[in-house]
Design an enzyme around this catalytic site. Structure first.
Site, PDB file in Angstrom:
ATOM      1  CG  ASP A  87       8.783  -9.129  -5.689  1.00 45.59           C
ATOM      2  OD1 ASP A  87       7.661  -9.513  -5.290  1.00 45.59           O
ATOM      3  OD2 ASP A  87       8.969  -8.032  -6.260  1.00 45.59           O
ATOM      4  CG  ASP A 105       4.297 -10.664  -3.596  1.00 44.86           C
ATOM      5  OD1 ASP A 105       4.095  -9.750  -2.779  1.00 44.86           O
ATOM      6  OD2 ASP A 105       4.676 -10.475  -4.760  1.00 44.86           O
ATOM      7  CD  GLU A 106       8.452  -7.168  -2.123  1.00 49.09           C
ATOM      8  OE1 GLU A 106       9.398  -6.520  -1.655  1.00 49.09           O
ATOM      9  OE2 GLU A 106       7.410  -6.654  -2.531  1.00 49.09           O
TER      10      GLU A 106
HETATM   11 MG   LIG Z   1       5.706  -9.226  -6.213  1.00 51.46          MG
END
Ligand SMILES: [Mg+2]
Length: 356
Positions: free
Chosen positions: A12, A106-107
């Site tokens: 993350d 983003d993960e």
């Molecule tokens: Mg994040």
């Protein structure tokens, strides 16, 4: 129950949109910064860590953010840039495994049980990935390493930002000892209330209850709760996650001007929100679609760095997107639609909030 031993990493990026902006503006690093367009109906897309100390969060109206933190610095979002970084980190993941399940820009979950570079420890894979991300993008990421997705997701939040936590199989029960139920993925407001009524506050409080009792109280989610209390989660990393949208639209009886079209937003949003909630979906992207009287379609989208928390966040985003449509006083519209995308199941992934 069969128990599959996997090595799962949850990666993350830290305060993703804000970090991309601060990478290019290091002078602002210590200051409260939000990513948002300026405007009367503007909403916050992401908040930097110093901004979060003032209570600022994504999807909050910018006017509220400015009241909570009058000296907040506002930077306009650059979604193409975020997408480019997202593709880059995906390439970095792919140096180690093809089993990559993105949850948002983003993960992602990675299954590194068998990894391409034959590194013996999953925590080593995670260190390599985080080091490569930092070297090649200038951004930090946090990682959780565990035998399953549920624990990996919780672990990535444990030492955020720029941290890494491993939960080995023999550490699972100790780890679960101190986990409040409110922090468990999929525990929404209604379920939380029910837990309070039953006097359940910690995950360990669930252990004395039988599977049947939990299903009685929580329906299908009771099964999941029974397993999670024991640290069990057999879901595999699924690389072919389909891209979906939940949306609703209405065709107007008379063509309307842009100023008059916003009255349709609350009802459309509620409808889409309810249908997403029923299927336990959380979303990070909002889209508004308009069709002009001469049948041209216009769409505008807005993405957030974390899940939308309430239907009012969704409505505020739609109203802001209407302001980003062509402001031509002569234009008239025959249809308006709203949609949610970047969906993920909350009973699978849970929320983004900090865990401790
Ligand atoms: Mg994040």
């Amino acid at each position: 129950m069969s128990h599959i031993v996997r090595k799962i990493i949850h990666i993350d990026m830290d305060a993703f949109f804000a970090s991309v902006e601060l990478r290019d503006r290091p002078d602002l690093r210590e200051q409260p910064v939000v990513v948002a367009w300026e405007g009367a109906r503007s909403v916050v897309c992401a908040a930097s860590y110093p901004a979060r100390k003032f209570g600022l969060r994504s999807a909050m109206p910018l006017s509220v953010a400015k009241r909570l933190c009058p000296h907040v610095v506002c930077l306009p979002p650059r979604f193409p840039e975020y997408q480019q970084v997202s593709r880059h980190i995906h390439h970095i993941f792919a140096r180690h495994t093809e089993l990559i399940e993105p949850l948002s820009l983003d993960e992602a979950y990675l299954d590194v049980t068998h990894n391409k570079q034959n590194l013996p420890y999953a925590c080593e894979v995670a260190s390599h990935i985080r080091a490569d991300i930092l070297a090649e993008t200038g951004l930090t990421a946090s990682a959780g390493i565990a035998p399953n997705k549920f624990l990996a997701k919780i672990a990535s939040d444990w030492r955020k930002p720029n941290g890494q936590t491993t939960i080995a199989p023999q550490q699972i029960s100790a780890f679960l000892q101190h986990l409040p139920l409110s922090k468990i993925p999929g525990v929404g407001e209604k379920t939380q209330l029910k837990m309070q009524q039953l006097g359940l506050t910690m995950l360990t409080d669930v252990l004395p209850l039988s599977r049947g009792e939990l299903v009685l109280h929580f329906g299908k989610y009771g099964h999941r709760l029974y397993d999670l209390a024991r640290g069990i989660d057999d879901r595999s990393v699924n690389p072919s996650r389909e891209h979906q949208q939940i949306s609703s639209e209405t065709t107007l009886s008379h063509d309307a001007y842009l100023d008059d079209i916003s009255v349709y937003v609350p009802e459309l949003c509620q409808e889409v929100w309810d249908s997403a909630a029923k299927r336990r979906y959380a979303a990070r992207t909002v889209t508004v679609k308009l069709k002009t009287a001469d049948f041209h379609t216009l769409t505008r989208s807005l993405s957030f760095s974390s899940d939308l928390l309430q239907v009012s966040d969704f409505q505020a985003a739609c109203l802001q997107l209407l302001q980003r449509m062509p402001q031509d006083a002569a234009l008239r519209f025959r249809l308006i639609g709203v949609g949610l995308s970047q969906l993920h199941r909350t009973d699978e992934e849970g929320h983004q909030y900090s865990m401790w």
